[in-house]
Enzyme design. Sequence first.
Site, short mmCIF file in Angstrom:
data_model
loop_
_atom_site.label_atom_id
_atom_site.label_comp_id
_atom_site.label_asym_id
_atom_site.label_seq_id
_atom_site.Cartn_x
_atom_site.Cartn_y
_atom_site.Cartn_z
N TYR A 1 30.85 38.37 36.97
CA TYR A 1 32.42 37.78 36.36
C TYR A 1 32.72 36.67 37.19
CZ TYR A 1 32.08 41.92 33.42
OH TYR A 1 31.51 42.78 32.49
N LEU A 2 32.37 36.71 38.40
CA LEU A 2 33.16 35.56 39.28
C LEU A 2 32.33 34.39 39.30
CD1 LEU A 2 33.81 37.90 42.48
CD2 LEU A 2 35.50 37.11 40.62
#
Length: 548
Positions: free
Chosen positions: A506-507
Amino acid sequence: MQLEHRGPYFVPLYEPLPEDVQFYYDGKPLKLSLATEEIATFYAKMLDHEYTTKEVFQNNFFHDWRKEMTSEEQEIIKDLDKCDFREIHKYFVDKNEARKALPKEEKQKLKEEADKIQEEYGYCIMDGHREKIGNFKTEPPGLFRGRGEHPKMGMLKKRIMPEDVIINCSRDSKIPEPPEGHRWKEVRFDNTVTWLASWTENIQNTLKYIMLNPSSKLKGEKDWQKYEVARRLKDVVHTIRAQYRRDWKSKEIKKRQRAVALYFIDKLALRAGNEKEEGETADTVGCCSLRVEHIQLHPQLDGQEHVVEFDFLGKDSIRYYNKVSVEKQVFKNLQLFMKNKDPTDDLFDQLSTNFLNKHLQHLMDGLTAKVFRTYNASITLQEQLKALTNPEDNVAGKLLSYNRANRAVAILCNHQRSIPKTFARSMQVLQEKIDAKKKQVEEAQEELKKAEDEFKDKNDAEAEDNVEKKKKLLKRLEEQLAKLNIQATDKEENKQIALGTSKLNYLDPRISVAWCKKFGIPIERIYNKTQREKFAWAIDMAGEDFEF
């Protein structure tokens, strides 16, 4: 797209236990058929694991195990409590220890064998280039664990055979040969997909794939595109937020439900929730599939107004529990959506993930509910790193700040884990190191005081040199103590949070790379070798001034 490969590597067939390793039933040794014995070893290997203490796990295992037994074995083995796997368990523990204790040459030989398999099966030819394959081995049979309190834990994961596997390659390539005496389920020539082989696993009835390694050019491009879509959301997110706020007062209930769900997806990073696969029994939900029983409304709670209390099982049966103060209009809408409904009724009864995503596509090309999770996770990391990083800190202090920023994201995304079995022991070992280091610091302080007193008396160059040496030693020991204390804090704070999931999925990796470059942190302190291969595109691309 031209694609050629060897197909999957199948895990070796089961090797029976030695004659002197026995299974006991009701206190008596019982010789098991080969299939029954293999499944018994799956359970035996897990005897020291928390899973085998859980009733759901035990029941599912015993049910599936009995199905694989011969009729004679079924007549005898009727009660799991009468089964004694301890001798089998000990055999595998000893075998594991023996493997660890192998001489260097033997370990090297095993490594060479593994490298040979990797060389043969771990690469494909794509458009004339040799590309690394991700996981080229089929999963071995065993017992399904699941995450959280999964209702299928303990069920038998069956061995994958060539007859289960669909092969995908180019029409003009050499089609991989199945193992002798076997055939593939199907051979496809589909250049619109990126998988090389696939099969359906028997527990959740989901498709599993053999894909290119994350470090491959194709994977890197897909990764980059994912984060660029999330970055584009930054430019329109304020407009989208203004619109869903207006829609809270829409005359159409369908629009109101969509607007409240989108608010939760945006504010709480909830998954949208998709329709389950056929045969999926786990009672897991996402935002769009929440039921009335999953939330409680509190006009006032703990000194806050308009509090929504969430309690449901999300992806992988991980419990999501949160109490959130929401805006008054959201609270009023939820009261309206819940009116005259039973606990098992849908909260958003006029909403589907499909309807929500179609609406988002109109607002921004490529936008789906999933993108909000990536966007909010990445923005949170960037803001937290700015707020927490102290340029004056040493490397250990800066890494603690990084992990705290990452933890804020993991909490937002509800990435939990159970406390590792080894946690208490490893904390004890770390505390012993801290206590020993404290003692060394105290001793060094006393030594320095002595040296300073000696210098006062003698006031010569030799005594002065001694003072400087003692000061340097004390400084070094104090730095080592500070580093150990930071490690202990980090370990304690992370014991129930899974930092890896958000970091890898997600990052935007460019945020982490830019932070490393800006503060002089070696990138290998954030990403291991495999992760650095996966994010090679980001490491090349991001300068220290990169902004998500």
